[in-house]
Design a protein around this motif. Structure first.
Motif, PDB file in Angstrom:
ATOM      1  N   GLY A 118       0.805  -1.213   0.000  1.00 36.09           N
ATOM      2  CA  GLY A 118       0.000   0.000   0.000  1.00 36.09           C
ATOM      3  C   GLY A 118       0.841   1.268   0.000  1.00 36.09           C
ATOM      4  O   GLY A 118       2.055   1.221   0.214  1.00 36.09           O
ATOM      5  N   PRO A 119       0.212   2.413  -0.238  1.00 29.85           N
ATOM      6  CA  PRO A 119       0.943   3.685  -0.354  1.00 29.85           C
ATOM      7  C   PRO A 119       1.672   4.100   0.923  1.00 29.85           C
ATOM      8  O   PRO A 119       2.661   4.834   0.843  1.00 29.85           O
ATOM      9  CB  PRO A 119      -0.157   4.694  -0.717  1.00 29.85           C
ATOM     10  N   THR A 120       1.216   3.646   2.087  1.00 32.00           N
ATOM     11  CA  THR A 120       1.909   3.985   3.330  1.00 32.00           C
ATOM     12  C   THR A 120       2.464   2.746   4.029  1.00 32.00           C
ATOM     13  O   THR A 120       2.878   2.820   5.190  1.00 32.00           O
ATOM     14  CB  THR A 120       0.989   4.755   4.298  1.00 32.00           C
ATOM     15  N   ASP A 121       2.475   1.604   3.332  1.00 34.21           N
ATOM     16  CA  ASP A 121       3.059   0.391   3.908  1.00 34.21           C
ATOM     17  C   ASP A 121       4.579   0.464   3.854  1.00 34.21           C
ATOM     18  O   ASP A 121       5.158   1.043   2.921  1.00 34.21           O
ATOM     19  CB  ASP A 121       2.594  -0.848   3.144  1.00 34.21           C
ATOM     20  N   ALA A 122       5.218  -0.130   4.847  1.00 36.12           N
ATOM     21  CA  ALA A 122       6.674  -0.141   4.905  1.00 36.12           C
ATOM     22  C   ALA A 122       7.244  -1.128   3.892  1.00 36.12           C
ATOM     23  O   ALA A 122       6.614  -2.138   3.558  1.00 36.12           O
ATOM     24  CB  ALA A 122       7.138  -0.509   6.308  1.00 36.12           C
ATOM     25  N   VAL A 123       8.438  -0.823   3.407  1.00 31.89           N
ATOM     26  CA  VAL A 123       9.193  -1.742   2.557  1.00 31.89           C
ATOM     27  C   VAL A 123      10.629  -1.779   3.061  1.00 31.89           C
ATOM     28  O   VAL A 123      11.117  -0.827   3.675  1.00 31.89           O
ATOM     29  CB  VAL A 123       9.162  -1.341   1.065  1.00 31.89           C
ATOM     30  N   MET A 124      11.290  -2.897   2.811  1.00 32.22           N
ATOM     31  CA  MET A 124      12.709  -3.028   3.143  1.00 32.22           C
ATOM     32  C   MET A 124      13.484  -3.219   1.850  1.00 32.22           C
ATOM     33  O   MET A 124      13.112  -4.047   1.007  1.00 32.22           O
ATOM     34  CB  MET A 124      12.945  -4.204   4.082  1.00 32.22           C
ATOM     35  N   VAL A 125      14.550  -2.437   1.685  1.00 33.60           N
ATOM     36  CA  VAL A 125      15.388  -2.547   0.492  1.00 33.60           C
ATOM     37  C   VAL A 125      16.839  -2.746   0.936  1.00 33.60           C
ATOM     38  O   VAL A 125      17.208  -2.447   2.071  1.00 33.60           O
ATOM     39  CB  VAL A 125      15.260  -1.303  -0.412  1.00 33.60           C
ATOM     40  N   ASN A 126      17.644  -3.250   0.021  1.00 36.65           N
ATOM     41  CA  ASN A 126      19.040  -3.579   0.304  1.00 36.65           C
ATOM     42  C   ASN A 126      19.925  -2.809  -0.671  1.00 36.65           C
ATOM     43  O   ASN A 126      19.809  -2.974  -1.888  1.00 36.65           O
ATOM     44  CB  ASN A 126      19.234  -5.088   0.125  1.00 36.65           C
TER      45      ASN A 126
END
Length: 409
Positions: A118-126
């Motif tokens: 979603g537009p305000t959901d967290a994501v994790m990137v590397n």
């Protein structure tokens, strides 16, 4: 300054704001659109610790205010090593160790943030996904021309190391360039407009803001938190026994609960604002308590902080164990436990195995000071052989606040 956006009002009221690159610009942006913002974390261990918690809570507050948190794991920069605050070159980790650490660290973030699409959901990137692909010549041409050695030498992370005549490798010297490039890459690929971090990261954050402006003519923002210390001046994240880890496999929930329960009276209000979701009016009531009543506020702090990091059941179990151990004189099930075989265990080794002390040498000193009790009797011989019949337990204590179980097997 009075803020219009719910984001900056929230951060200001709870004590997170130290510096911003453009407070008015960020306030205006956060008032009209969802702001993707990130914090970077290197993967040097399998768990983050309480010293990282204010940055994690920043991301939580960002999401609570209706914006998008991005957790940047430094799979690439961990291979370099952040020289900030370090006197020594960081030990190199294998690729496999770094990936395992990132997977382990993610489990803690899942307690604090809602991940999704979603537009305000967290994501994790590397950041190894892009730093590992860019060539050395390309990096020099595209990014290196925007950094001057004069400016880089002026940053505390470099200057302090040189003043102390501690070696700094060329590898480490590149760290600030890579971190600046991270911000620029995330702004290009994910529309990130904000980088947040501790006050020691201010120089690196400013580098990223300037790089995005120079390379892409983009306006991005930086925000740092004040240095969070305990009332005695010591750093957050450390206890007498060592680091206060966020992952349960690195530190028991009881010991995590006890860290908060044992905080200085003067820290209660600040910690409640920073590390819990309690309403501000309730926090004001709790920090105004005096005398023995302040202990009630500390229990609430310990419960709320443990609930966020370990879950509600862990918080309840830790509180019950503390009540049974201290009030009832019993042994709560959530106490740290060491299994003892038929051969037994030496008293000093038992103190270290339970995490009371960092080494057998420290255990010997504590025992010599009369601070160690076995089944509530003071012990004075570090070499004492403790035996525990199979299926039975004995209590080992350091001072009045640290207790553990020796369980016979």
């Amino acid at each position: 300054m009075t803020y219009n956006s719910s984001l900056l009002r929230l951060l200001d009221e709870r004590g997170y704001i130290h510096q911003m690159t453009d407070a008015e610009g960020l306030d205006a942006l956060a008032s009209k659109q969802v702001v993707p913002g990130y914090v970077g974390f290197d993967a040097t261990a399998s768990s983050l610790h309480v010293g990282n918690l204010v940055s994690i809570m920043l991301l939580r507050r960002l999401q609570q205010a209706g914006h998008k948190p991005i957790v940047l794991m430094g799979g690439g920069t961990t291979r370099i090593g952040d020289p900030t605050g370090k006197d020594e070159v960081r030990k190199m980790l294998s690729n496999e160790a770094i990936e395992a650490n990132i997977a382990s660290i993610r489990t803690a973030f899942e307690r604090f943030l809602t991940f999704g699409d979603g537009p305000t959901d967290a994501v994790m990137v590397n950041n190894h996904d892009w730093l590992g692909q860019i060539g050395y010549i390309e990096m020099l041409q595209k990014v290196g021309t925007h950094f001057t050695v004069n400016r880089m030498l002026s940053f505390d992370s470099v200057k302090l190391r040189l003043e102390r005549e501690q070696p700094m490798t060329f590898l480490e010297f590149n760290y600030m360039i890579l971190q600046g490039y991270d911000f620029r890459h995330l702004s290009e690929t994910m529309g990130v407009r904000l980088q947040m971090g501790g006050s020691d990261q201010w120089g690196n954050i400013v580098n990223g803001v300037e790089l995005a402006r120079r390379m892409d003519s983009k306006e991005v923002f930086g925000l740092t938190t004040p240095l969070i210390t305990k009332a005695d001046g010591s750093k957050m994240g450390k206890s007498v026994s060592g680091a206060v880890w966020l992952n349960e496999d690195a530190l028991s929930s009881y010991d995590y609960w006890q860290f908060w329960r044992n905080c200085d009276d003067r820290d209660v209000g600040k910690f409640l604002r920073l590390f819990t979701d309690l309403p501000l009016d309730e926090i004001a009531r709790l920090e105004a308590l005096e005398g023995g009543a302040i202990n009630d506020a500390k229990v609430i702090l310990a419960n709320e902080a443990t609930k966020l990091c370990r879950g509600e059941e862990a918080a309840k179990a830790a509180e019950a164990t503390a009540a049974e151990t201290f009030a009832g004189g019993g042994l709560g099930e959530d106490l740290p436990t060491v299994e003892v075989n038929a051969e037994g265990i030496r008293l000093g080794a038992a103190c270290t195995a339970l995490g009371f002390t960092a080494s057998n040498g420290e255990a010997k000193r504590k025992i010599g000071e009369g601070a160690v009790k076995l089944d509530d009797a003071t012990m004075d011989d570090p070499g004492l052989l403790i035996t525990v019949p199979a299926g039975e337990t004995r209590k080992l204590s350091l001072g009045k606040k640290k207790h553990g179980i020796l369980k016979g097997v």
